[in-house]
Design an enzyme around this catalytic site. Structure first.
Site: not given
Ligand code: NAD
Ligand code: TYD
Length: 351
Positions: A62, A84, A102, A132-134, A157, A161, A196, A288, A290
């Site tokens: 993208i 993505a 990205t 995201t809620d972040e 991040y 977003k 994660k 982590r 911040g």
């Molecule tokens: P993910 O990291 O598992 O997947 C991201 C996908 O995007 C991958 O398949 C990757 O190959 C593709 N991608 C990355 N950079 C790209 C680029 N430059 N061009 C094309 N494709 C690209 O992420 P996810 O956890 O599935 O999150 C998906 C969306 O939902 C994101 O926008 C994220 O911000 C949002 N979101 C995630 C969560 C969560 O808990 N995971 C919660 C709320 C919102």
């Molecule tokens: P994560 O799954 O990275 O999601 P996010 O940071 O987007 O909330 O992390 C979830 C929570 O777990 C977050 O408070 C950070 C913490 N965490 C750990 O304590 N240890 C770890 O190894 C990871 C990856 C996350």
């Protein structure tokens, strides 16, 4: 075909669940999955639908504006579901720039391409941005994020977003582009990349490796089963009101340490280990930078206006999730055998 839909990031965690739902539920939509297959993208996540007649995969980035323009010209999409992204907070701390290119520039490339092919009419067109809620920052001990909560992102991040969310709204306000946005809490479930917390912890428990807990483990996240997020996305795409934002969350808050202890109990039972075995792997590591204290979503709006509610209780969702990872050892092994090892060393050993 009634509509042609673009889903970006469909080889990732949430995107793969959204794709599966759409491909099965809407046989009269042509659904294009655009994914760059970064470290987080894995076509194995959608192997079960790859032969569906209404599904097509396109590998592409993208960030490449002329490629994106060409893609929109070729397919004349009616709708876009944009997932993505670079999605992991820890990686955004060590490498912010890929999040800027990205998440921000990539989103603008898609907005521009949609604007160009929809010049004649915006009727029956929709650009749906998944966020995201972040973006709302961090809560104290009380309160919830609502749709009108001011943005206050704290990590590279969440700032990237937030920036993309603002741009999507700006294209709606300035050009009249039809848009909807959703901001969702932490997702869990099958196919999540093991950087994660939940899949990382399951993998480490299974392999008797230390489970790294940042700081004191007191940070709070609101966890939602990924299939319930995909159901909400389906509802918003079809019934959401142009220009609106909907918060999506599980009303399911856990401190990290309570969550991991709960998972340890389940894993001891499933792996037939003595009670307390997995918990003995818990290792407190440097916090982590911040680190946001607490996220919690108020999802009253999507519940009242669109009738969405999570279908799974957490106890059921986490059991299903653990069962999936235990049954899909090969999926996990393939991921953790590549670059993952280098990432893991840098992230956890350097501290
Ligand atoms: P993910 O990291 O598992 O997947 C991201 C996908 O995007 C991958 O398949 C990757 O190959 C593709 N991608 C990355 N950079 C790209 C680029 N430059 N061009 C094309 N494709 C690209 O992420 P996810 O956890 O599935 O999150 C998906 C969306 O939902 C994101 O926008 C994220 O911000 C949002 N979101 C995630 C969560 C969560 O808990 N995971 C919660 C709320 C919102
Ligand atoms: P994560 O799954 O990275 O999601 P996010 O940071 O987007 O909330 O992390 C979830 C929570 O777990 C977050 O408070 C950070 C913490 N965490 C750990 O304590 N240890 C770890 O190894 C990871 C990856 C996350």
């Amino acid at each position: 075909m009634k509509k042609t839909i673009l889903i970006t990031g469909g080889a990732g965690f949430i995107g793969s669940h959204v794709l599966r739902l759409f491909v099965h539920k809407y046989p009269n939509y042509k659904i294009v999955n655009l994914d760059a297959l970064t470290y987080a993208g894995n076509l194995e996540n959608v192997a079960d639908i790859e032969k569906a007649p209404n599904y097509e995969f396109v590998k592409g980035d993208i960030r490449d504006a002329s490629f994106i323009d060409q893609l929109f010209e070729t397919y004349k999409f009616d709708g876009v579901l944009h997932l993505a992204a670079e999605s992991h907070v820890d990686r955004s701390i060590s490498d912010p720039m890929s999040f800027i290119t990205t998440n921000i520039i990539g989103t603008v490339n898609l907005l521009n391409a949609a604007r160009k092919i929809w010049t004649e009419s915006f009727e029956n067109k929709l650009f749906y941005h998944i966020s995201t809620d972040e973006v709302y920052g961090s809560l104290g001990d009380t309160g919830f994020f609502v749709e009108t909560t001011s943005y206050d992102p704290k990590s590279p991040y969440s700032a990237s977003k937030a920036s993309s969310d603002h741009l999507v709204r700006a294209y709606s306000h300035t050009y009249g582009l039809p848009i909807v946005l959703t901001n969702c809490s932490n997702n869990y479930g099958p196919n999540q990349f093991p950087e994660k917390l939940i899949p990382l912890a399951i993998n480490n428990m299974k392999n008797n490796k230390p489970i790294p807990i940042y700081g004191k483990g007191e940070n709070i996240r609101d966890w939602l089963y990924v299939v319930d997020h995909a159901r909400a996305i389906d509802l918003v795409f079809h019934q959401g009101v142009n220009g609106e934002t909907y918060n999506i969350g599980g009303h399911n808050e856990w401190t990290n340490i309570d969550l991991i202890r709960k998972m340890c109990e389940i894993m001891d039972r499933k792996l037939d280990r003595d009670a307390g075995s997995c918990a003995s792997l818990i290792t407190y590591v440097k916090d982590r930078a911040g680190h946001d204290l607490r996220y919690a979503i108020d999802s009253t709006k999507i519940k009242d206006e669109l009738g969405w509610l999570p279908s799974l209780q957490f106890e059921e969702g986490i059991e299903k999730t653990i069962d999936w990872y235990l049954a899909n050892e090969e999926w996990m092994n393939r991921i953790v055998s590549g670059d993952y090892e280098n990432y893991y060393k840098q992230q956890y050993v350097k501290r």
